[in-house]
Design an enzyme around this catalytic site. Structure first.
Site, PDB file in Angstrom:
ATOM      1  N   GLY A  46       6.053   2.890   3.799  1.00  0.00           N
ATOM      2  CA  GLY A  46       5.719   1.886   5.024  1.00  0.00           C
ATOM      3  C   GLY A  46       6.965   0.866   5.042  1.00  0.00           C
ATOM      4  O   GLY A  46       6.910  -0.006   6.161  1.00  0.00           O
ATOM      5  N   GLU A 102       7.897  -4.844   0.752  1.00  0.00           N
ATOM      6  CA  GLU A 102       6.713  -4.149   0.979  1.00  0.00           C
ATOM      7  C   GLU A 102       6.159  -4.395   2.650  1.00  0.00           C
ATOM      8  O   GLU A 102       6.290  -5.357   3.159  1.00  0.00           O
ATOM      9  CB  GLU A 102       5.722  -4.521  -0.011  1.00  0.00           C
ATOM     10  CG  GLU A 102       4.451  -4.005   0.079  1.00  0.00           C
ATOM     11  CD  GLU A 102       4.039  -2.624  -0.027  1.00  0.00           C
ATOM     12  OE1 GLU A 102       4.713  -1.867   0.446  1.00  0.00           O
ATOM     13  OE2 GLU A 102       3.129  -2.464  -1.120  1.00  0.00           O
ATOM     14  N   ASP A 103       5.427  -3.042   2.905  1.00  0.00           N
ATOM     15  CA  ASP A 103       5.317  -3.388   4.498  1.00  0.00           C
ATOM     16  C   ASP A 103       3.899  -4.299   4.465  1.00  0.00           C
ATOM     17  O   ASP A 103       4.001  -5.474   5.284  1.00  0.00           O
ATOM     18  CB  ASP A 103       4.605  -1.898   5.122  1.00  0.00           C
ATOM     19  CG  ASP A 103       3.730  -1.324   4.032  1.00  0.00           C
ATOM     20  OD1 ASP A 103       3.605  -1.591   3.009  1.00  0.00           O
ATOM     21  OD2 ASP A 103       3.224  -0.284   4.633  1.00  0.00           O
ATOM     22  N   ASP A 106      -2.481  -6.053   0.615  1.00  0.00           N
ATOM     23  CA  ASP A 106      -3.914  -5.897   1.066  1.00  0.00           C
ATOM     24  C   ASP A 106      -4.734  -6.578   0.055  1.00  0.00           C
ATOM     25  O   ASP A 106      -4.737  -7.601  -0.257  1.00  0.00           O
ATOM     26  CB  ASP A 106      -4.084  -4.398   1.487  1.00  0.00           C
ATOM     27  CG  ASP A 106      -5.752  -4.171   2.253  1.00  0.00           C
ATOM     28  OD1 ASP A 106      -6.335  -5.392   2.641  1.00  0.00           O
ATOM     29  OD2 ASP A 106      -6.114  -3.224   2.526  1.00  0.00           O
ATOM     30  N   LYS A 134      -2.335  -9.491   4.320  1.00  0.00           N
ATOM     31  CA  LYS A 134      -4.088  -9.695   4.717  1.00  0.00           C
ATOM     32  C   LYS A 134      -4.559 -10.456   3.533  1.00  0.00           C
ATOM     33  O   LYS A 134      -5.306  -9.768   2.725  1.00  0.00           O
ATOM     34  CB  LYS A 134      -4.777  -7.983   4.606  1.00  0.00           C
ATOM     35  CG  LYS A 134      -4.445  -7.415   6.008  1.00  0.00           C
ATOM     36  CD  LYS A 134      -5.348  -6.154   5.981  1.00  0.00           C
ATOM     37  CE  LYS A 134      -4.866  -5.164   6.633  1.00  0.00           C
ATOM     38  NZ  LYS A 134      -5.729  -3.803   6.572  1.00  0.00           N
ATOM     39  N   PHE A 155      -7.217  -3.001  10.651  1.00  0.00           N
ATOM     40  CA  PHE A 155      -6.187  -1.726  10.160  1.00  0.00           C
ATOM     41  C   PHE A 155      -5.089  -1.694  11.286  1.00  0.00           C
ATOM     42  O   PHE A 155      -5.411  -1.498  12.496  1.00  0.00           O
ATOM     43  CB  PHE A 155      -6.903  -0.661  10.151  1.00  0.00           C
ATOM     44  CG  PHE A 155      -6.227   0.701   9.641  1.00  0.00           C
ATOM     45  CD1 PHE A 155      -6.074   0.717   8.143  1.00  0.00           C
ATOM     46  CD2 PHE A 155      -5.559   1.506  10.261  1.00  0.00           C
ATOM     47  CE1 PHE A 155      -5.284   1.723   7.687  1.00  0.00           C
ATOM     48  CE2 PHE A 155      -4.670   2.322   9.752  1.00  0.00           C
ATOM     49  CZ  PHE A 155      -4.479   2.594   8.357  1.00  0.00           C
ATOM     50  N   VAL A 156      -3.776  -1.968  10.782  1.00  0.00           N
ATOM     51  CA  VAL A 156      -2.687  -2.111  11.799  1.00  0.00           C
ATOM     52  C   VAL A 156      -1.736  -0.747  11.421  1.00  0.00           C
ATOM     53  O   VAL A 156      -1.807  -0.056  10.533  1.00  0.00           O
ATOM     54  CB  VAL A 156      -1.966  -3.475  11.532  1.00  0.00           C
ATOM     55  CG1 VAL A 156      -2.769  -4.551  11.840  1.00  0.00           C
ATOM     56  CG2 VAL A 156      -1.410  -3.565   9.899  1.00  0.00           C
ATOM     57  N   ASP A 162       1.534   3.569   9.096  1.00  0.00           N
ATOM     58  CA  ASP A 162       1.190   4.834   9.714  1.00  0.00           C
ATOM     59  C   ASP A 162      -0.406   4.888   9.896  1.00  0.00           C
ATOM     60  O   ASP A 162      -0.948   3.920   9.473  1.00  0.00           O
ATOM     61  CB  ASP A 162       1.561   5.985   8.738  1.00  0.00           C
ATOM     62  CG  ASP A 162       0.770   5.949   7.413  1.00  0.00           C
ATOM     63  OD1 ASP A 162       0.463   4.906   6.801  1.00  0.00           O
ATOM     64  OD2 ASP A 162       0.057   7.178   7.254  1.00  0.00           O
ATOM     65  N   ARG A 168       4.730   5.520  12.912  1.00  0.00           N
ATOM     66  CA  ARG A 168       5.581   4.555  12.093  1.00  0.00           C
ATOM     67  C   ARG A 168       6.779   3.951  12.744  1.00  0.00           C
ATOM     68  O   ARG A 168       7.518   3.078  12.605  1.00  0.00           O
ATOM     69  CB  ARG A 168       6.435   5.253  10.675  1.00  0.00           C
ATOM     70  CG  ARG A 168       5.245   5.585   9.657  1.00  0.00           C
ATOM     71  CD  ARG A 168       5.778   6.261   8.447  1.00  0.00           C
ATOM     72  NE  ARG A 168       5.061   6.881   7.429  1.00  0.00           N
ATOM     73  CZ  ARG A 168       4.294   6.294   6.681  1.00  0.00           C
ATOM     74  NH1 ARG A 168       4.273   5.093   6.487  1.00  0.00           N
ATOM     75  NH2 ARG A 168       3.526   6.953   5.745  1.00  0.00           N
TER      76      ARG A 168
HETATM   77  P1  5GP Z   1      -3.205  -2.751  -1.640  1.00  0.00           P
HETATM   78  O1  5GP Z   1      -2.914  -2.272  -2.631  1.00  0.00           O
HETATM   79  O2  5GP Z   1      -2.335  -4.208  -1.387  1.00  0.00           O
HETATM   80  O3  5GP Z   1      -4.581  -2.836  -1.247  1.00  0.00           O
HETATM   81  O4  5GP Z   1      -2.514  -1.850  -0.466  1.00  0.00           O
HETATM   82  C1  5GP Z   1      -1.235  -1.934  -0.034  1.00  0.00           C
HETATM   83  C2  5GP Z   1      -1.095  -0.289   0.799  1.00  0.00           C
HETATM   84  O5  5GP Z   1      -2.269  -0.230   1.578  1.00  0.00           O
HETATM   85  C3  5GP Z   1      -0.017  -0.690   1.830  1.00  0.00           C
HETATM   86  O6  5GP Z   1       1.300  -0.544   1.218  1.00  0.00           O
HETATM   87  C4  5GP Z   1      -0.185   0.211   2.816  1.00  0.00           C
HETATM   88  O7  5GP Z   1       0.246   1.612   2.507  1.00  0.00           O
HETATM   89  C5  5GP Z   1      -1.650   0.195   2.704  1.00  0.00           C
HETATM   90  N1  5GP Z   1      -2.624  -0.663   3.801  1.00  0.00           N
HETATM   91  C6  5GP Z   1      -3.433  -1.550   3.634  1.00  0.00           C
HETATM   92  N2  5GP Z   1      -3.768  -2.150   4.861  1.00  0.00           N
HETATM   93  C7  5GP Z   1      -3.262  -1.324   5.692  1.00  0.00           C
HETATM   94  C8  5GP Z   1      -3.206  -1.249   7.095  1.00  0.00           C
HETATM   95  O8  5GP Z   1      -3.918  -2.119   7.876  1.00  0.00           O
HETATM   96  N3  5GP Z   1      -2.544  -0.303   7.849  1.00  0.00           N
HETATM   97  C9  5GP Z   1      -1.970   0.806   7.127  1.00  0.00           C
HETATM   98  N4  5GP Z   1      -1.265   1.579   7.971  1.00  0.00           N
HETATM   99  N5  5GP Z   1      -1.730   0.749   5.539  1.00  0.00           N
HETATM  100  C10 5GP Z   1      -2.399  -0.114   5.115  1.00  0.00           C
END
Ligand code: 5GP
Length: 192
Positions: A46, A102-103, A106, A134, A155-156, A162, A168
């Site tokens: 991402g 990082e993209d 969350d 987020k 969800f984006v 993706d 992407r």
């Molecule tokens: P975390 O471990 O912080 O909960 O999740 C991070 C990962 O979850 C991100 O690197 C991404 O791969 C995925 N992710 C979380 N939210 C989204 C979203 O809204 N859209 C997409 N495409 N991936 C997300």
């Protein structure tokens, strides 16, 4: 394969706003790391679009490297407490200034696991640059030093992010229609 317009509810961050913010972040990072041995560490997949644009906005010398992670159990659309490194970086980071690119952050579990691992390799400094935050979904406390945009709990996709490995390439961040991610179905394969 559906066209992205079929799953797009709204554009959250248009392309021009993304580019302006990335160039602001580039200027800030260039100031903060001037004269230092900087390594940008991109989390695949991402983060690739963000990395490619961000590095073009840096006015200071820097190296790049990549890591890929797999999450277990709940698939790619939700976050998991457990992450595994499926591709490790191949440079020594001891004594270097590492900025993780990082993209999206969350729940924070992914980045927390990355930080914990990298700290054991004794970098001179270790910071996070996330395009999207987020923050209202956070479950673990993680310091994010550079944030592009704080976004709501939706969800984006696009600009590196993706939906089931597609879209992407879009130059903007879009919000997926609710049925794209709430419909129960088979778990997507573990990533990457
Ligand atoms: P975390 O471990 O912080 O909960 O999740 C991070 C990962 O979850 C991100 O690197 C991404 O791969 C995925 N992710 C979380 N939210 C989204 C979203 O809204 N859209 C997409 N495409 N991936 C997300």
């Amino acid at each position: 394969m559906p066209d992205y317009r079929d799953i797009l509810a709204e554009i959250l961050v248009p392309a021009d706003k993304l580019q302006v913010r990335v160039s602001e972040l580039g200027a800030e990072i260039s100031r903060d790391y001037a004269g230092q041995d900087l390594l940008l560490l991109c989390i695949l997949r991402g983060g690739v679009m963000f990395l490619a644009d961000l590095m073009r906005q840096l006015s200071i010398p820097h190296a790049i490297d990549f890591m890929a992670l797999s999450s277990y159990g709940v698939g790619a659309r939700k976050s998991s407490g457990s992450v595994r490194i499926s591709l490790d970086l191949n440079q020594n980071i001891e004594g270097r200034h590492v900025l993780v690119v990082e993209d999206i952050v969350d729940t924070g579990h992914t980045i927390a696991a990355v930080l914990e691992l990298l700290q054991t390799r004794r970098p001179a400094s270790l910071k996070i640059c996330a395009l999207l935050d987020k923050s209202e979904r956070r479950e673990v406390v993680v310091p994010i030093h550079y944030v592009g945009f704080d976004i709501p709990n939706k969800f984006v996709f696009g600009y590196g992010l993706d939906v089931d490995e597609l879209y992407r390439n879009l130059p903007f961040i879009g919000v997926a229609k609710p049925d794209v991610y709430v419909t129960p179905g088979p778990e997507p394969p573990a990533r990457p």
